[in-house]
Design an enzyme around this catalytic site. Structure first.
Site, PDB file in Angstrom:
ATOM      1  N   SER A  64       0.883  -1.176   0.000  1.00 31.17           N
ATOM      2  CA  SER A  64       0.000   0.000   0.000  1.00 31.17           C
ATOM      3  C   SER A  64       0.914   1.217   0.000  1.00 31.17           C
ATOM      4  CB  SER A  64      -0.842  -0.001   1.275  1.00 31.17           C
ATOM      5  OG  SER A  64      -1.142   1.330   1.682  1.00 31.17           O
ATOM      6  N   ASP A  91      -4.661   3.715  -1.978  1.00 33.10           N
ATOM      7  CA  ASP A  91      -5.790   3.827  -1.040  1.00 33.10           C
ATOM      8  C   ASP A  91      -6.491   5.161  -1.254  1.00 33.10           C
ATOM      9  OD1 ASP A  91      -3.281   2.528   0.779  1.00 33.10           O
ATOM     10  OD2 ASP A  91      -5.177   1.438   0.780  1.00 33.10           O
ATOM     11  N   PHE A 207      -6.592   4.041   8.049  1.00 28.83           N
ATOM     12  CA  PHE A 207      -5.234   4.400   8.493  1.00 28.83           C
ATOM     13  C   PHE A 207      -4.283   3.223   8.342  1.00 28.83           C
ATOM     14  CE2 PHE A 207      -6.786   8.296  10.195  1.00 28.83           C
ATOM     15  CZ  PHE A 207      -8.081   8.008  10.633  1.00 28.83           C
ATOM     16  N   GLY A 208      -3.006   3.532   8.175  1.00 30.16           N
ATOM     17  CA  GLY A 208      -1.986   2.483   8.177  1.00 30.16           C
ATOM     18  C   GLY A 208      -1.482   2.282   9.599  1.00 30.16           C
ATOM     19  N   GLY A 209      -0.669   1.236   9.802  1.00 24.75           N
ATOM     20  CA  GLY A 209      -0.020   1.037  11.099  1.00 24.75           C
ATOM     21  C   GLY A 209      -0.931   0.556  12.215  1.00 24.75           C
ATOM     22  N   ASP A 239      -5.859  -7.161   4.002  1.00 21.93           N
ATOM     23  CA  ASP A 239      -5.258  -5.829   4.089  1.00 21.93           C
ATOM     24  C   ASP A 239      -5.410  -5.262   5.492  1.00 21.93           C
ATOM     25  OD1 ASP A 239      -5.996  -2.665   2.326  1.00 21.93           O
ATOM     26  OD2 ASP A 239      -4.403  -3.249   3.712  1.00 21.93           O
ATOM     27  N   GLY A 240      -4.266  -4.896   6.103  1.00 27.43           N
ATOM     28  CA  GLY A 240      -4.335  -4.242   7.406  1.00 27.43           C
ATOM     29  C   GLY A 240      -3.543  -4.999   8.458  1.00 27.43           C
ATOM     30  N   GLY A 241      -2.428  -4.401   8.894  1.00 30.92           N
ATOM     31  CA  GLY A 241      -1.625  -5.009   9.955  1.00 30.92           C
ATOM     32  C   GLY A 241      -0.894  -6.273   9.524  1.00 30.92           C
ATOM     33  N   GLY A 262       1.495  -2.187   4.211  1.00 34.51           N
ATOM     34  CA  GLY A 262       2.024  -0.828   4.185  1.00 34.51           C
ATOM     35  C   GLY A 262       3.232  -0.775   5.106  1.00 34.51           C
ATOM     36  N   SER A 263       2.967  -0.551   6.402  1.00 37.37           N
ATOM     37  CA  SER A 263       4.084  -0.458   7.371  1.00 37.37           C
ATOM     38  C   SER A 263       4.879  -1.756   7.388  1.00 37.37           C
ATOM     39  CB  SER A 263       3.510  -0.170   8.766  1.00 37.37           C
ATOM     40  OG  SER A 263       2.466  -1.088   9.065  1.00 37.37           O
TER      41      SER A 263
END
Ligand code: DX5
Length: 331
Positions: A64, A91, A207-209, A239-241, A262-263
């Site tokens: 992302s 995103d 949000f990311g992270g 998607d996410g974490g 992402g992160s």
């Protein structure tokens, strides 16, 4: 003639037409002493068996761009391509569907000139925005030679989801549908035949992270089994974490094959290290599950996914189903 309740008929695996003659005591089969599966366990067993019966799908690592340097987004997508990613996710947030604001189709189209890797656009926008600007998003996400780009709409945002997905396909895009964590899989079962991907959010979008939500695993397995049972060619994205650890491994084991990070990718000294680490863990997760299934289920039984909790005829009750029960419990 013994009148038996629906549960005992199901529990014995006999169909409505075959009257149950097995007497029950404390929920155990008097024939092979197995415990009656709870509705949830047998449903989960069905999903796990169906999901496992299919060959694993190609693992795809998809960064992302949320953590990227937005002032140099073109250079960043070029570096992501060099790092070996399979696709790049943009995103799009409108401050309405999610409490955050990012960019529109112009930014995505501008990045197209910097690389050739496929793009995907996740539309975290209101119904009005996705309806009125859908063509712009589809065109901005296409490849250099007009190849279909993945355009993801949220089931929670689209009043006419079937129409939106069909429109994306008609406009030359690759349709995908996303589900927020609270949304049950049942809400997309009627459009699985329209999409190339289903995106299971493992965080609340915006949000990311954020921390990964592990309770999404059953939903992934349920979707995988529905896709396999219908013989559909559909990828499952999460998607996410997502990180190169237990998070990506258990999602892969549950049936996902596309992983947005992402992160979890930008945290590495180089993007290539991040991409390689995520891919290695995803493959490990996929292999762990397939190996467990193959150890437990003889090849002969793998070809045709077994129906719900089939009770073997008394003479041949050799405990196979107990092995399946163990697999389910382990999985
Ligand atoms: C969140 C976005 C995600 C996010 C992922 O709404 O859809 O793609 O950027 O970031 P991480 O991997 O850091 O959770």
């Amino acid at each position: 003639m013994i009148k038996s309740t629906y549960l005992s008929q199901r529990y014995c695996g006999l169909s409505r037409l075959q009257r149950c003659t097995i007497r029950h005591c404390k929920g155990r089969c008097t024939n092979c002493n197995r415990r009656a599966p709870t509705a949830r366990a047998s449903n989960r067993a069905t999903h796990v068996r169906a999901a496992a019966a299919a060959e694993p799908r190609q693992v795809q690592i998809i960064p992302s761009v949320l953590p990227a340097d937005w002032a140099n987004m073109g250079q960043c997508v070029k570096e992501l391509e060099e790092a070996g990613v399979d696709r790049i996710q943009f995103d799009v947030m409108d401050g309405n569907f999610v409490p955050n604001l990012t960019f529109g189709p112009e930014m995505i189209a501008a990045c197209r000139n910097y690389c050739d890797v496929p793009f995907e656009t996740q539309l975290m926008v209101s119904n009005y925005n996705s309806d009125t600007m859908l063509e712009e998003y589809v065109n901005a996400t296409k490849g250099l030679n007009g190849e279909p780009g993945v355009v993801i709409v949220h089931v929670e945002a689209c009043t006419h989801l079937h129409r939106s997905l069909s429109k994306i396909r008609d406009m030359g895009g690759s349709p995908s549908v996303a589900l927020n964590p609270h949304t049950p899989a049942e809400l997309v079962l009627n459009v699985l035949d329209l999409v190339d991907h289903v995106l299971v959010m493992t965080v609340n979008p915006g949000f990311g992270g954020q921390a990964y939500i592990p309770t999404m695993l059953d939903k992934i397995t349920q979707l995988r089994s529905a896709i396999v049972e219908r013989g559909l060619d559909v990828d499952i994205e999460v998607d996410g974490g997502i990180k190169a650890d237990q998070t990506i491994m258990e999602c892969a084991a549950a049936g996902a094959n596309c992983f947005i990070a992402g992160s979890g990718m930008f945290a590495y000294p180089t993007l290539k290290e991040g991409c390689d680490a995520l891919r290695a863990k995803a493959l490990e997760g996929q292999k762990t599950f397939v190996d467990a299934y193959r150890r437990a289920v003889p090849a002969a039984r793998r070809r045709t996914p077994a129906p719900v909790w089939m009770h073997p005829p008394a003479a041949t009750c050799n405990g196979t189903c107990m092995m399946m029960a163990n697999l389910v419990i382990e999985a």
